[in-house]
Design an enzyme around this catalytic site. Structure first.
Site, mmCIF file in Angstrom:
data_model
loop_
_atom_site.group_PDB
_atom_site.id
_atom_site.type_symbol
_atom_site.label_atom_id
_atom_site.label_comp_id
_atom_site.label_asym_id
_atom_site.label_seq_id
_atom_site.Cartn_x
_atom_site.Cartn_y
_atom_site.Cartn_z
ATOM 1 N N ASP A 22 26.055 33.378 29.145
ATOM 2 C CA ASP A 22 25.179 34.369 28.844
ATOM 3 C C ASP A 22 23.777 33.593 28.577
ATOM 4 O O ASP A 22 22.824 34.126 29.281
ATOM 5 C CB ASP A 22 25.333 35.115 27.529
ATOM 6 C CG ASP A 22 26.486 36.031 27.555
ATOM 7 O OD1 ASP A 22 27.385 35.930 28.336
ATOM 8 O OD2 ASP A 22 26.598 36.784 26.710
ATOM 9 N N PRO A 56 21.625 47.556 25.079
ATOM 10 C CA PRO A 56 22.734 47.793 23.936
ATOM 11 C C PRO A 56 23.636 46.750 23.301
ATOM 12 O O PRO A 56 23.893 45.735 24.183
ATOM 13 C CB PRO A 56 23.628 48.985 24.510
ATOM 14 C CG PRO A 56 22.828 49.337 25.769
ATOM 15 C CD PRO A 56 21.876 48.164 26.329
ATOM 16 N N ALA A 86 21.547 37.340 23.539
ATOM 17 C CA ALA A 86 20.833 36.095 24.393
ATOM 18 C C ALA A 86 19.598 36.711 24.843
ATOM 19 O O ALA A 86 18.516 35.902 24.683
ATOM 20 C CB ALA A 86 21.817 35.851 25.426
ATOM 21 N N ALA A 87 19.287 38.101 25.245
ATOM 22 C CA ALA A 87 18.177 38.492 25.767
ATOM 23 C C ALA A 87 16.876 38.513 24.669
ATOM 24 O O ALA A 87 15.907 37.862 24.946
ATOM 25 C CB ALA A 87 18.215 39.613 26.288
ATOM 26 N N GLY A 140 26.642 44.854 21.530
ATOM 27 C CA GLY A 140 28.162 44.996 21.640
ATOM 28 C C GLY A 140 28.645 45.654 23.175
ATOM 29 O O GLY A 140 29.578 46.498 22.922
ATOM 30 N N GLY A 176 28.406 44.126 26.237
ATOM 31 C CA GLY A 176 28.751 42.981 27.366
ATOM 32 C C GLY A 176 27.547 42.509 28.217
ATOM 33 O O GLY A 176 27.698 42.013 29.432
ATOM 34 N N LEU A 177 26.346 43.220 27.565
ATOM 35 C CA LEU A 177 25.236 42.905 28.546
ATOM 36 C C LEU A 177 24.206 41.734 27.908
ATOM 37 O O LEU A 177 23.176 41.390 28.510
ATOM 38 C CB LEU A 177 24.229 44.041 28.787
ATOM 39 C CG LEU A 177 24.787 45.081 29.421
ATOM 40 C CD1 LEU A 177 23.889 46.551 29.572
ATOM 41 C CD2 LEU A 177 25.185 44.783 31.028
ATOM 42 N N GLY A 178 24.892 41.091 26.868
ATOM 43 C CA GLY A 178 24.207 39.790 26.254
ATOM 44 C C GLY A 178 22.725 40.234 25.810
ATOM 45 O O GLY A 178 21.853 39.332 25.949
HETATM 46 C C1 MEV Z 1 31.044 37.346 27.169
HETATM 47 O O1 MEV Z 1 29.835 37.979 27.674
HETATM 48 C C2 MEV Z 1 31.787 36.701 28.181
HETATM 49 C C3 MEV Z 1 33.332 36.325 27.701
HETATM 50 O O2 MEV Z 1 33.691 35.469 28.856
HETATM 51 C C4 MEV Z 1 33.035 35.146 26.382
HETATM 52 C C5 MEV Z 1 31.989 33.985 26.963
HETATM 53 O O3 MEV Z 1 32.001 33.824 28.240
HETATM 54 O O4 MEV Z 1 31.838 33.322 26.099
HETATM 55 C C6 MEV Z 1 34.247 37.129 27.223
#
Ligand code: MEV
Length: 323
Positions: free
Chosen positions: A150, A99, A108-109, A101, A103-105
């Site tokens: 990430d 998904p 980048a994936a 936005g 937090g799972l990158g």
């Molecule tokens: C984002 O996945 C993690 C943060 O620490 C931002 C970053 O490390 O670039 C919020």
């Protein structure tokens, strides 16, 4: 040829990692992203097929749509930095279960899967560090000032104790699998905005924020030992403490805290938001795979839009390569 890349989970240390403190991130078995390259007529323009967005983009012909700039950079980097990838005559199809936005990158994936597929198709050597550097350049378009955590985890598919500007310290695998449950609030966040808010808060109260960052850095160091030593109860306690500090930092939310509480009530060893916060997802550490199912159900009945039982990839076999 295809390329696969895992999603990533920050176990400990998000945000403070931007300020030079160590953080731990692990690649996840699921969800992941996959890309495939197919050759077309050598004189045909490059095509990008982003099925999850319903977008098919003929490079150079159609205007760049709102979601496209990172992909335009991906094509530019692939055709200029990877010697052997031609600037015509191929289609790149990308699918991602990660998904956005959350937090799972996801960004980048997707980028890592695409570069891996291109490198495999055009027989370009692409060692993990080089892949990580390429993905980092695209992360800058997504997030402005990414720490680099990430791209490092997604490109190497190994757990890492990461410090900005230093060579990554890969963690020895724990003696047994690390089972995690990811609960998604359903609220998409924009990492760059949350990171900018933390920067403003840090500028306003430098001492308070530096103390929060330092304690989280210490937690990450201790967490690295707990991870590799299989001391998962200790790792869970560190996750709980990290959540408290993230709340003090102002990046949590009622929705995240409801899921964290539900996971703890259902027996999680520890639970915290993961990634930028203010929406996105939580990570709960399960005692074992059976209890992970109970955690998942508890998250779903407590409002999670999605709850996934998964495992940290610990760096042995490499299930996310290219073929
Ligand atoms: C984002 O996945 C993690 C943060 O620490 C931002 C970053 O490390 O670039 C919020």
């Amino acid at each position: 040829m295809t390329g696969r890349a895992p999603s990533k989970l920050i176990l400990l240390g998000e945000h403070s990692v931007v300020y030079g403190q160590p953080a731990i991130a692990v690649p996840l078995r699921d969800p992941g992203a996959e890309a495939a390259v197919s050759r077309t007529d050598p004189s045909s323009p490059i095509e990008l097929d982003l099925r999850d967005f319903g977008i098919r983009w003929t490079v150079g012909l159609k205007p760049v749509a709102e979601e496209i700039p990172p992909f335009a950079e991906l094509i530019r980097l692939a055709t200029t930095s990877l010697a052997g990838v031609p600037d015509r005559g191929w289609t790149l199809s990308i699918r991602s279960e990660v998904p956005i936005g959350c937090g799972l990158g996801s960004g980048a994936a997707v980028s890592a899967a695409a570069f891996k597929a291109l490198a495999a198709e055009f027989k370009v050597p692409l060692p993990p560090q080089r892949l990580s550097d390429l993905v980092h350049r695209i992360e800058k378009i997504h997030h402005g000032r990414p720490s680099g955590i990430d791209n490092t985890v997604v490109a190497t598919a190994r757990p890492v104790l990461f410090r900005k500007g230093r060579a990554p310290e890969f963690l020895s695998p724990p003696p047994r699998p690390l089972t995690l449950v990811i609960g998604y609030t359903g609220m998409r966040h924009k990492t760059s905005e949350v990171v900018a808010d933390v920067a403003a808060a840090h500028a306003a109260e430098p001492e308070r924020y530096d103390a929060l960052f330092a304690e989280i850095g210490d937690i990450s160091e201790r967490g690295a030992k707990a991870f590799s030593g299989g001391a998962f109860e200790e790792l869970g306690r560190l996750m709980d403490r990290n959540q408290t500090l993230l709340e003090e930092m102002g990046v949590s939310s009622p929705e995240l805290e409801r899921l964290v509480a539900a996971a703890r009530d259902a027996g999680a060893l520890g639970a915290k938001l993961s990634g930028a916060g203010r929406g996105g997802c939580i990570a709960a550490l399960a005692r074992d795979p059976d209890s992970a199912q109970r955690l998942r159900e508890s998250l779903l009945t407590s409002g999670a839009q999605l709850a996934v039982v998964t495992e940290a990839l610990t760096g042995g076999a490499h299930p996310c390569g290219s073929s």
